[in-house]
Design a protein around this motif. Structure first.
Motif, PDB file in Angstrom:
ATOM      1  N   THR A   1      41.522  43.338  30.150  1.00 50.26           N
ATOM      2  CA  THR A   1      42.302  44.350  30.835  1.00 50.26           C
ATOM      3  C   THR A   1      43.405  43.658  31.633  1.00 50.26           C
ATOM      4  O   THR A   1      43.244  42.512  32.058  1.00 50.26           O
ATOM      5  CB  THR A   1      41.427  45.255  31.733  1.00 50.26           C
TER       6      THR A   1
ATOM      7  N   GLN B   1      32.062  46.030  28.489  1.00 49.55           N
ATOM      8  CA  GLN B   1      32.874  47.164  28.943  1.00 49.55           C
ATOM      9  C   GLN B   1      32.406  47.634  30.320  1.00 49.55           C
ATOM     10  O   GLN B   1      33.201  48.093  31.128  1.00 49.55           O
ATOM     11  CB  GLN B   1      32.776  48.310  27.912  1.00 49.55           C
ATOM     12  N   LYS B   2      31.106  47.461  30.592  1.00 51.40           N
ATOM     13  CA  LYS B   2      30.533  47.863  31.876  1.00 51.40           C
ATOM     14  C   LYS B   2      31.180  47.088  33.029  1.00 51.40           C
ATOM     15  O   LYS B   2      31.547  47.656  34.065  1.00 51.40           O
ATOM     16  CB  LYS B   2      29.011  47.605  31.841  1.00 51.40           C
TER      17      LYS B   2
ATOM     18  N   CYS C   1      34.078  45.581  32.902  1.00 49.33           N
ATOM     19  CA  CYS C   1      35.489  45.960  32.912  1.00 49.33           C
ATOM     20  C   CYS C   1      35.681  47.244  33.711  1.00 49.33           C
ATOM     21  O   CYS C   1      36.572  47.329  34.557  1.00 49.33           O
ATOM     22  CB  CYS C   1      35.971  46.144  31.471  1.00 49.33           C
ATOM     23  N   ASP C   2      34.810  48.222  33.478  1.00 51.59           N
ATOM     24  CA  ASP C   2      34.888  49.499  34.201  1.00 51.59           C
ATOM     25  C   ASP C   2      34.618  49.304  35.686  1.00 51.59           C
ATOM     26  O   ASP C   2      35.289  49.899  36.535  1.00 51.59           O
ATOM     27  CB  ASP C   2      33.889  50.506  33.613  1.00 51.59           C
ATOM     28  N   ALA C   3      33.650  48.453  36.020  1.00 55.43           N
ATOM     29  CA  ALA C   3      33.314  48.179  37.417  1.00 55.43           C
ATOM     30  C   ALA C   3      34.502  47.544  38.134  1.00 55.43           C
ATOM     31  O   ALA C   3      34.802  47.872  39.283  1.00 55.43           O
ATOM     32  CB  ALA C   3      32.094  47.260  37.486  1.00 55.43           C
TER      33      ALA C   3
ATOM     34  N   LYS D   1      37.694  47.876  37.341  1.00 54.37           N
ATOM     35  CA  LYS D   1      38.754  48.874  37.485  1.00 54.37           C
ATOM     36  C   LYS D   1      38.459  49.829  38.637  1.00 54.37           C
ATOM     37  O   LYS D   1      39.364  50.230  39.375  1.00 54.37           O
ATOM     38  CB  LYS D   1      38.922  49.668  36.189  1.00 54.37           C
ATOM     39  N   GLU D   2      37.184  50.193  38.811  1.00 52.16           N
ATOM     40  CA  GLU D   2      36.801  51.114  39.895  1.00 52.16           C
ATOM     41  C   GLU D   2      36.956  50.452  41.258  1.00 52.16           C
ATOM     42  O   GLU D   2      37.276  51.093  42.245  1.00 52.16           O
ATOM     43  CB  GLU D   2      35.346  51.564  39.706  1.00 52.16           C
TER      44      GLU D   2
END
Ligand SMILES: [Zn+2]
Length: 80
Positions: free
Chosen positions: A58, A70-71, A73-75, A77-78
């Motif tokens: 990302t 992906q988990k 990556c999402d963490a 971003k949040e």
């Protein structure tokens, strides 16, 4: 311009395009794989090292970050 001349030009451009396009495909791909194969990048979320070519990527503020999943990556971003 005569329609025949236009057709010949179109065919020449098509051939040229195909030669350049297929030439790049053959030479670029193996080099890219070789360069990235053994490069390990740190996952900023769980701090494990992941191979660059198989990592989730990302971009944030012009910098590319690499993640093991992906988990993560999402963490990341949040968190921002
Ligand atoms: Zn992770």
């Amino acid at each position: 311009m005569h329609p025949i001349r236009f057709l010949i030009l179109a065919v020449l451009f098509y051939i040229l395009y195909r030669v350049i396009f297929s030439g790049n495909k053959v030479t670029e791909k193996p080099e890219e794989l070789g360069d990235n194969e053994d490069v390990l990048m740190e996952d900023p979320v769980c701090h494990t090292y992941v191979p660059q070519n198989s990592a989730i990527k990302t971009e944030k503020n012009g910098k590319i970050y690499y993640f093991c999943s992906q988990k993560c990556c999402d963490a990341f971003k949040e968190e921002q």
